[in-house]
Scaffold this active site. Structure first.
Site, mmCIF file in Angstrom:
data_model
loop_
_atom_site.group_PDB
_atom_site.id
_atom_site.type_symbol
_atom_site.label_atom_id
_atom_site.label_comp_id
_atom_site.label_asym_id
_atom_site.label_seq_id
_atom_site.Cartn_x
_atom_site.Cartn_y
_atom_site.Cartn_z
ATOM 1 N N ASP A 1 6.355 0.397 7.076
ATOM 2 C CA ASP A 1 4.935 0.142 6.801
ATOM 3 C C ASP A 1 4.369 1.228 5.894
ATOM 4 O O ASP A 1 3.759 2.175 6.372
ATOM 5 C CB ASP A 1 4.191 0.095 8.136
ATOM 6 C CG ASP A 1 2.725 -0.278 8.002
ATOM 7 O OD1 ASP A 1 2.356 -0.848 6.962
ATOM 8 O OD2 ASP A 1 1.958 0.002 8.931
ATOM 9 N N HIS B 1 0.835 -1.196 0.000
ATOM 10 C CA HIS B 1 0.000 0.000 0.000
ATOM 11 C C HIS B 1 0.874 1.253 0.000
ATOM 12 O O HIS B 1 1.969 1.269 0.569
ATOM 13 C CB HIS B 1 -0.983 0.005 1.170
ATOM 14 C CG HIS B 1 -0.375 -0.053 2.545
ATOM 15 N ND1 HIS B 1 0.087 1.074 3.200
ATOM 16 C CD2 HIS B 1 -0.187 -1.082 3.404
ATOM 17 C CE1 HIS B 1 0.540 0.734 4.394
ATOM 18 N NE2 HIS B 1 0.388 -0.573 4.545
ATOM 19 N N HIS C 1 3.488 2.475 12.854
ATOM 20 C CA HIS C 1 2.534 3.396 13.491
ATOM 21 C C HIS C 1 3.141 4.075 14.718
ATOM 22 O O HIS C 1 2.414 4.568 15.579
ATOM 23 C CB HIS C 1 1.240 2.681 13.888
ATOM 24 C CG HIS C 1 0.506 2.041 12.742
ATOM 25 N ND1 HIS C 1 -0.797 1.601 12.854
ATOM 26 C CD2 HIS C 1 0.870 1.765 11.464
ATOM 27 C CE1 HIS C 1 -1.189 1.080 11.709
ATOM 28 N NE2 HIS C 1 -0.181 1.166 10.849
ATOM 29 N N GLU D 1 4.022 -6.359 3.781
ATOM 30 C CA GLU D 1 3.829 -5.768 5.100
ATOM 31 C C GLU D 1 4.941 -6.241 6.049
ATOM 32 O O GLU D 1 5.573 -7.278 5.824
ATOM 33 C CB GLU D 1 2.466 -6.194 5.670
ATOM 34 C CG GLU D 1 1.257 -5.626 4.950
ATOM 35 C CD GLU D 1 0.873 -4.245 5.454
ATOM 36 O OE1 GLU D 1 1.664 -3.613 6.183
ATOM 37 O OE2 GLU D 1 -0.241 -3.802 5.108
ATOM 38 N N ASP E 1 -0.030 4.308 1.124
ATOM 39 C CA ASP E 1 -0.382 5.299 2.145
ATOM 40 C C ASP E 1 0.304 4.992 3.472
ATOM 41 O O ASP E 1 0.851 3.905 3.676
ATOM 42 C CB ASP E 1 -1.903 5.343 2.334
ATOM 43 C CG ASP E 1 -2.485 3.985 2.731
ATOM 44 O OD1 ASP E 1 -2.070 2.966 2.127
ATOM 45 O OD2 ASP E 1 -3.335 3.920 3.629
ATOM 46 N N GLU F 1 -5.093 1.699 2.440
ATOM 47 C CA GLU F 1 -5.066 0.480 3.250
ATOM 48 C C GLU F 1 -5.180 0.802 4.735
ATOM 49 O O GLU F 1 -5.780 0.048 5.503
ATOM 50 C CB GLU F 1 -3.772 -0.299 2.980
ATOM 51 C CG GLU F 1 -3.726 -1.685 3.610
ATOM 52 C CD GLU F 1 -3.182 -1.724 5.035
ATOM 53 O OE1 GLU F 1 -3.293 -2.775 5.683
ATOM 54 O OE2 GLU F 1 -2.656 -0.679 5.511
ATOM 55 N N GLU F 2 -4.619 1.944 5.154
ATOM 56 C CA GLU F 2 -4.603 2.291 6.567
ATOM 57 C C GLU F 2 -5.938 2.835 7.066
ATOM 58 O O GLU F 2 -6.072 3.141 8.247
ATOM 59 C CB GLU F 2 -3.491 3.315 6.848
ATOM 60 C CG GLU F 2 -2.076 2.815 6.586
ATOM 61 C CD GLU F 2 -1.600 1.791 7.610
ATOM 62 O OE1 GLU F 2 -2.414 1.333 8.435
ATOM 63 O OE2 GLU F 2 -0.411 1.439 7.567
#
Length: 384
Positions: free
Chosen positions: A108, A76, A352, A165, A78, A140-141
């Protein structure tokens, strides 16, 4: 123009913001990231198709070779929002610290794309007997809108799919589902000196959060799957917004939360249980409570232990395929007929988080795995 070095690709992607978020003030377009990747892959000879998902949001499908079958390397484009004040470096500038690259998305998972490009550029002069598809999705997030759009289109994309991932170079064939839901409470504002002048949405939300915590405890006592490192379902109270001043009774309050069910837990049954507990609270506090999903849930994912891709990934990595507690786009690729695993070089524990990093020692092993996957699925005859 020559293709940038792998480090320069990392730096360019990290410097191109592409936050996706349920909060509109954070949410950003990912088009600039998609266009960067399309330019680099186009220079390598890939045919690049940009799929518009919604205004400012797009997927990239970059294909080298043709025919059925082949390999999909997916990620992804984003990132999550970030707390710049909590970072020790600029989150949008690649830096090197203690044998790590640091920056928002290095782990990520924007950093997966330069690794894929580096792996394929050394193989591009060989005849591809099956196609290679490099896939970059949006959102995706938050909503998984990019992967949903691909699945809804229904176009077969490959024989096998690997999603990069962060899994610490260990293959993953099993994960939980993801539900993101919202509770909105509408009360009545009024002067705080007299509680009878209003109906507090914030006090009603306090009790609603108690309901969610009670249900969480009930579900965690009832459901357990030892295949997961976090063997129970989880429920996270993610963000809350309400009220506007200390001397006003809070008239409106909203809560967003995340629920991760185990395989076998029906999301609609879980939501029905929550609704049944919220209704009495609405009557007790004389408020209006609206409860609904933010997005359609992400299904749990499981790829068979005896599938070709799982066996190959276990051989290449030296690790038995495992499960993770976080969700991915894997179920949507399965819907398109791909054997699917999750396998990447980063560590989920730093995703994150301020100071997100990728260990430099992980780069060469990941490149070796990617090259062998490409050789197996694209350079050999199908079934070889």
């Amino acid at each position: 123009m020559p293709l940038p070095s792998i480090k320069d690709q990392f730096a360019a992607l990290i410097a191109t913001p592409s936050v996706s978020c349920t909060q509109p003030h954070w949410d950003q377009s990912n088009r600039a990231v998609i266009e960067l990747l399309a330019a680099w892959l186009g220079d390598l000879g890939f045919t690049c198709e940009i799929q518009e998902v919604s205004p400012g949001k797009a997927n990239l499908l970059a294909t080298y070779g043709s025919g059925p079958g082949g390999l999909v390397l997916a990620g992804h484009s984003d990132t999550v929002p970030f707390d710049a004040a909590l970072w020790q470096s600029d989150p949008l500038r690649l830096s090197e610290q203690d044998d790590r690259w640091v920056g928002l998305g290095v782990c990520d998972m924007k950093g997966f794309f330069p690794l894929v490009i580096e792996a394929v550029r050394g193989l591009i002069d060989q005849p591809f007997k099956q196609p290679l598809l490099i896939l970059a999705t949006c959102d995706e997030e938050s909503s998984m809108a990019g992967a949903r759009a691909l699945a809804d289109a229904g176009r077969p994309i490959g024989r096998a799919a690997v999603i990069g991932e962060p899994t610490g170079l260990k293959p993953v064939r099993l994960h939980k589902g993801v539900m993101m839901d919202r509770i909105d409470i509408l009360g009545q504002s009024g002067h705080s000196s007299d509680p009878t002048l209003g109906r507090s949405a914030l006090e009603a939300m306090h009790d609603a959060m108690g309901v969610l915590r009670s249900l969480r405890g009930q579900w965690q006592a009832e459901y357990n799957n030892p295949q997961f490192s976090v063997p129970q379902p989880t429920l996270n109270l993610g963000c809350i917004h309400g009220g506007d001043n200390p001397n006003r009774i809070c008239g409106q309050c909203s809560l967003e939360f995340d629920l991760r069910p185990l395989p076998g837990m029906d999301p609609e049954v879980l939501r029905a249980a929550i609704r049944s507990k919220l209704q009495p609270l609405a009557e007790q506090h004389r408020v209006q409570i609206d409860y609904a999903p933010l997005f359609a849930e992400v299904p749990p994912f499981e790829q068979g232990a005896d599938s070709e891709l799982v066996r190959l990934a276990e051989k290449l990595t030296g690790h038995v395929a495992q499960s993770v507690a976080f969700g991915t786009e894997a179920p949507y690729f399965q819907r398109l007929g791909c054997e699917t695993i999750v396998l990447g070089p980063g560590d989920i524990d730093c995703a994150h988080q301020p100071g997100e990093f990728l260990e430099l020692a992980r780069i060469e092993p990941m490149l070796g795995i990617l090259r062998q996957l490409i050789q197996h699925y694209c350079l050999k005859s199908q079934g070889a």
